[in-house]
Design a protein around this motif. Sequence first.
Motif, PDB file in Angstrom:
ATOM      1  N   GLU A 260       0.832  -1.207   0.000  1.00 34.16           N
ATOM      2  CA  GLU A 260       0.000   0.000   0.000  1.00 34.16           C
ATOM      3  C   GLU A 260       0.864   1.253   0.000  1.00 34.16           C
ATOM      4  N   ILE A 261       0.428   2.263  -0.762  1.00 33.43           N
ATOM      5  CA  ILE A 261       1.050   3.579  -0.737  1.00 33.43           C
ATOM      6  C   ILE A 261      -0.033   4.612  -0.444  1.00 33.43           C
ATOM      7  N   LYS A 262       0.387   5.769   0.053  1.00 33.18           N
ATOM      8  CA  LYS A 262      -0.553   6.853   0.337  1.00 33.18           C
ATOM      9  C   LYS A 262      -0.223   8.049  -0.546  1.00 33.18           C
ATOM     10  N   LEU A 263      -1.235   8.567  -1.226  1.00 34.15           N
ATOM     11  CA  LEU A 263      -1.096   9.746  -2.070  1.00 34.15           C
ATOM     12  C   LEU A 263      -1.937  10.882  -1.491  1.00 34.15           C
ATOM     13  N   ASP A 264      -1.513  12.112  -1.753  1.00 30.90           N
ATOM     14  CA  ASP A 264      -2.284  13.300  -1.399  1.00 30.90           C
ATOM     15  C   ASP A 264      -2.805  13.897  -2.694  1.00 30.90           C
ATOM     16  N   LEU A 265      -4.092  13.701  -2.966  1.00 30.14           N
ATOM     17  CA  LEU A 265      -4.694  14.157  -4.207  1.00 30.14           C
ATOM     18  C   LEU A 265      -5.816  15.141  -3.901  1.00 30.14           C
ATOM     19  N   GLY A 266      -5.637  16.374  -4.313  1.00 30.85           N
ATOM     20  CA  GLY A 266      -6.651  17.384  -4.058  1.00 30.85           C
ATOM     21  C   GLY A 266      -6.884  17.636  -2.588  1.00 30.85           C
ATOM     22  N   GLY A 267      -5.872  17.409  -1.759  1.00 28.20           N
ATOM     23  CA  GLY A 267      -6.023  17.623  -0.323  1.00 28.20           C
ATOM     24  C   GLY A 267      -6.635  16.457   0.425  1.00 28.20           C
ATOM     25  N   LEU A 268      -6.870  15.337  -0.259  1.00 28.44           N
ATOM     26  CA  LEU A 268      -7.457  14.161   0.379  1.00 28.44           C
ATOM     27  C   LEU A 268      -6.480  12.991   0.336  1.00 28.44           C
ATOM     28  N   PRO A 269      -6.423  12.174   1.406  1.00 26.72           N
ATOM     29  CA  PRO A 269      -5.552  11.000   1.375  1.00 26.72           C
ATOM     30  C   PRO A 269      -6.160   9.903   0.509  1.00 26.72           C
ATOM     31  N   VAL A 270      -5.370   9.356  -0.390  1.00 19.24           N
ATOM     32  CA  VAL A 270      -5.817   8.262  -1.252  1.00 19.24           C
ATOM     33  C   VAL A 270      -4.856   7.098  -1.046  1.00 19.24           C
ATOM     34  N   LEU A 271      -5.377   5.968  -0.592  1.00 21.95           N
ATOM     35  CA  LEU A 271      -4.578   4.773  -0.342  1.00 21.95           C
ATOM     36  C   LEU A 271      -4.713   3.838  -1.524  1.00 21.95           C
ATOM     37  N   VAL A 272      -3.592   3.540  -2.188  1.00 26.73           N
ATOM     38  CA  VAL A 272      -3.588   2.669  -3.361  1.00 26.73           C
ATOM     39  C   VAL A 272      -2.898   1.366  -2.980  1.00 26.73           C
ATOM     40  N   THR A 273      -3.569   0.239  -3.212  1.00 25.85           N
ATOM     41  CA  THR A 273      -3.080  -1.067  -2.781  1.00 25.85           C
ATOM     42  C   THR A 273      -2.841  -1.976  -3.977  1.00 25.85           C
ATOM     43  N   ASP A 274      -1.636  -2.521  -4.046  1.00 26.45           N
ATOM     44  CA  ASP A 274      -1.297  -3.549  -5.035  1.00 26.45           C
ATOM     45  C   ASP A 274      -1.626  -4.915  -4.432  1.00 26.45           C
ATOM     46  N   THR A 275      -2.152  -5.819  -5.249  1.00 25.40           N
ATOM     47  CA  THR A 275      -2.601  -7.111  -4.746  1.00 25.40           C
ATOM     48  C   THR A 275      -2.018  -8.255  -5.578  1.00 25.40           C
ATOM     49  N   ALA A 276      -2.176  -9.455  -5.072  1.00 29.95           N
ATOM     50  CA  ALA A 276      -1.734 -10.651  -5.795  1.00 29.95           C
ATOM     51  C   ALA A 276      -2.557 -10.836  -7.066  1.00 29.95           C
ATOM     52  N   GLY A 277      -1.915 -11.346  -8.128  1.00 30.12           N
ATOM     53  CA  GLY A 277      -2.618 -11.606  -9.372  1.00 30.12           C
ATOM     54  C   GLY A 277      -3.713 -12.639  -9.181  1.00 30.12           C
ATOM     55  N   LEU A 278      -4.886 -12.354  -9.726  1.00 28.60           N
ATOM     56  CA  LEU A 278      -6.034 -13.245  -9.562  1.00 28.60           C
ATOM     57  C   LEU A 278      -5.958 -14.376 -10.588  1.00 28.60           C
TER      58      LEU A 278
END
Length: 443
Positions: A260-278
């Motif tokens: 997981e990484i955290k981004l600051d987009l437009g003043g809001l925290p956005v958590l982006v998560t990479d997952t195992a291939g389905l």
Amino acid sequence: MKQSVSGETIFALSSGRLPAGVAIIRLSGPKTRFVIETICGKLPAPRVAALRTFVDCDGNPIDRGLVIYFPAPSSFTGEECGEFHLHGGKAVADAMITCMYSFEGCRMAEAGEFTKRAYENGKFDLTVAEGLADLIAAETEGQRRLALHIASGAQASLYSGWRQELIRARALIEAELDFADEADVPGSVSDQVWTDLSELGQRISKHVADGKRGVLVRDGFRVVIVGEPNAGKSSLLNALAGSDVAIVSDEPGTTRDLIEIKLDLGGLPVLVTDTAGLRDTEGKVERIGINRARERAAAADLVVALVDLSNAAADFPGDVDNAAVLRVGTKFDLNPAYKRDDCDLVISVRDNDGLEALLAIFAKRAAEAAGNLSDPLPTRRRHLELLAVTSHELEMAVRQDNAPLEVRAEFLRRASFALGRITGHVDVEDILDVVFSQFCIGK
């Protein structure tokens, strides 16, 4: 005003990690005046910064800086308070703290103890204290704005107003119960309150529903990347993070846990998560990772489903249990002539093509989900749980119109009790340590 029962004077470094340009040591309690006079030689005028030489109890100089005195009750804690502004060297601060330890009845403050004393002395309620904690922890503009709104008392005012409405309704109902035989008390005085209480219940229910917005601003808009193995999930995460946070390999099944990484987009925290291939697999560890991927995707605010455009046989995963899915084609640079009508967006991590558009979608979705940040949104699970209890008890009182008036009055009593626990007006000793332990030392 309720005064703190503590007879101890507390102190702490309140300005953060050293070394720094300035170190601020705060103190609060009955010996504040004596400590300042001993260290500085003279008490400054209230709330006026004065330049003084600081000496220890043996008269040895420590430093030269500013001192400020705040008499009770016009201080943050409601007690006598003071601040020493020193040069921000570690040895300087250590010398001052050692000096303050030499005063009988003075000790180092615990985490959140200054704010706890302010609460105990009636300077503000628990929601304001929690807003201050969120303000200190804020990492994005949206978090700052919402925390400042709460710390300014907007949430406290809203909940106190609701509680007063409940108390007034209870008073009218209990008046009918107690004085039903009196000639000057109408026999159906309580009838007028049920419509108002029904409308209040609707307002509280909507506020609870808005809790998801508050949690989103505080904890983050959750984006989960899913796709078949080698669809480009880890490459996309690395590109968004601007660093190699995930392993990228041609070998399928490289990612087996959530990253997981955290981004600051437009003043809001956005958590982006990479997952195992389905995919279907016999590997026990990889299968656990795939199950975690599906669970995280189901709980996400937005799922980014990837498909490898360089592989004509590849497809989007078909078992994502979430209605909010953005379909993205990856590796567009490897096969620019290949077209798919089911892609919402195509990107190339290698050429940095389409990434700005993808981030713009994330920011737009997060802003839409957060809504108006000037609303006093509930941001904590404690608030939501007690508001849910309030709403339930209120609904029971309103809907059970065939129940005895005494029973309906009891439901209202329980509703106002639950609401009072949010602000700290009733029976909150069991949660005080939890609330104030979230603060840093010196606040």
